[in-house]
Design an enzyme around this catalytic site. Sequence first.
Site, PDB file in Angstrom:
ATOM      1  N   MET A  30       0.840  -1.201   0.000  1.00  0.00           N
ATOM      2  CA  MET A  30       0.000   0.000   0.000  1.00  0.00           C
ATOM      3  C   MET A  30       0.876   1.252   0.000  1.00  0.00           C
ATOM      4  O   MET A  30       0.401   2.345   0.319  1.00  0.00           O
ATOM      5  CB  MET A  30      -0.948  -0.007   1.192  1.00  0.00           C
ATOM      6  CG  MET A  30      -1.906  -1.199   1.138  1.00  0.00           C
ATOM      7  SD  MET A  30      -3.457  -0.934   1.997  1.00  0.00           S
ATOM      8  CE  MET A  30      -2.889  -0.721   3.649  1.00  0.00           C
ATOM      9  N   HIS A  34       9.122   1.265   3.132  1.00  0.00           N
ATOM     10  CA  HIS A  34      10.244   1.280   4.085  1.00  0.00           C
ATOM     11  C   HIS A  34      11.071   0.021   3.839  1.00  0.00           C
ATOM     12  O   HIS A  34      10.770  -0.767   2.929  1.00  0.00           O
ATOM     13  CB  HIS A  34       9.707   1.357   5.517  1.00  0.00           C
ATOM     14  CG  HIS A  34       8.631   0.359   5.825  1.00  0.00           C
ATOM     15  ND1 HIS A  34       8.866  -0.993   5.866  1.00  0.00           N
ATOM     16  CD2 HIS A  34       7.293   0.517   6.065  1.00  0.00           C
ATOM     17  CE1 HIS A  34       7.745  -1.628   6.146  1.00  0.00           C
ATOM     18  NE2 HIS A  34       6.763  -0.748   6.264  1.00  0.00           N
ATOM     19  N   HIS A  37       9.349  -3.412   3.249  1.00  0.00           N
ATOM     20  CA  HIS A  37       8.901  -3.659   1.874  1.00  0.00           C
ATOM     21  C   HIS A  37      10.092  -4.014   0.972  1.00  0.00           C
ATOM     22  O   HIS A  37      10.013  -4.915   0.140  1.00  0.00           O
ATOM     23  CB  HIS A  37       8.219  -2.409   1.290  1.00  0.00           C
ATOM     24  CG  HIS A  37       6.976  -1.983   2.007  1.00  0.00           C
ATOM     25  ND1 HIS A  37       6.896  -0.808   2.718  1.00  0.00           N
ATOM     26  CD2 HIS A  37       5.746  -2.566   2.116  1.00  0.00           C
ATOM     27  CE1 HIS A  37       5.677  -0.677   3.221  1.00  0.00           C
ATOM     28  NE2 HIS A  37       4.962  -1.729   2.881  1.00  0.00           N
ATOM     29  N   GLY A 148       5.023 -10.338   4.199  1.00  0.00           N
ATOM     30  CA  GLY A 148       5.785 -10.087   5.422  1.00  0.00           C
ATOM     31  C   GLY A 148       5.138 -10.752   6.631  1.00  0.00           C
ATOM     32  O   GLY A 148       3.918 -10.689   6.810  1.00  0.00           O
TER      33      GLY A 148
END
Length: 280
Positions: A30, A34, A37, A148
């Site tokens: 989305m 950071h 990601h 993640g």
Amino acid sequence: MIIFKTVNQLQAFVEKQRKAGRTTGFVPTMGALHMGHISLIDASKKGNDITVCSIFVNPTQFNNATDFEKYPVTTESDIDKLEAAGCDILFLPAPGEIYPAGYKADFYELGYLETVLEGAYRPGHYQGVCQVVDRLLDIVKPGTLYLGQKDYQQCMVIKKLVELKRYRVNIHIEKTVREQDGLAMSSRNTRLNEAERKQAVKIFETLSFMKKELKTGDIKNIKQKAYDFLSSNGFKVDYAEIANASNLKLLDNWDGKIPLVLLIAAYLNEVRLIDNFVLE
Ligand code: AMP
């Protein structure tokens, strides 16, 4: 990096790659990117010929209108970070590309997963997650999907979606990337003011405490202590739980053998933060 904004353009590209025998890794996000990601981009680059990242703030997964309105959007710096990481393709669709006129959402039979923890505290959230991931998998048709562990329950939900819709895709889960003090990286951290940011590390500290306290037998008191500690430190706690890591059944007793996941969700003023430890 090539940026595609329409489904048609992206599909034409990935179809060409598939015909040429190239493998595709896919990292849905989305945005407000950071290092968490980027760790997914790195993993995808290692395992595939082509890496596709999507940035789409999916309106249907927000059960809170303010959370949606305040979700950080940093597209220019996201593009820079993806370029620097060597991402091949960025898919940046408008809402009408993902949910065109006439789009009709399926109902996803998620069962127990939708009744517990995030499912219970964020009604409708996982239906929204499934809607967008279903659309994205159908469009991108990746060989491997990168997720993640920070969103532990979401990983389980997406595995269930892949099963329900019989997608032929591998799922690769990356460990949570943390700030130096232990706070799990999250796009929502950018909404914390200085004082809140300092407080936020208490979630990590509480998980560490829970891990240290664990022993076989009654574990209810550990959860209670975690809840009380966060509450007395200014958090509004949704849950501080210990669950079976393979099915998310909540546990009050532990036999010392069942694989565990410790999970916390708590608000610091307006901002809701989640984190977990998976115990190996
Ligand atoms: P989001 O943009 O928050 O929807 O997250 C996109 C993907 O990045 C999801 O698979 C997340 O679980 C993953 N992710 C978010 N934060 C982290 C983190 N700190 N470490 C590793 N992966 C993460």
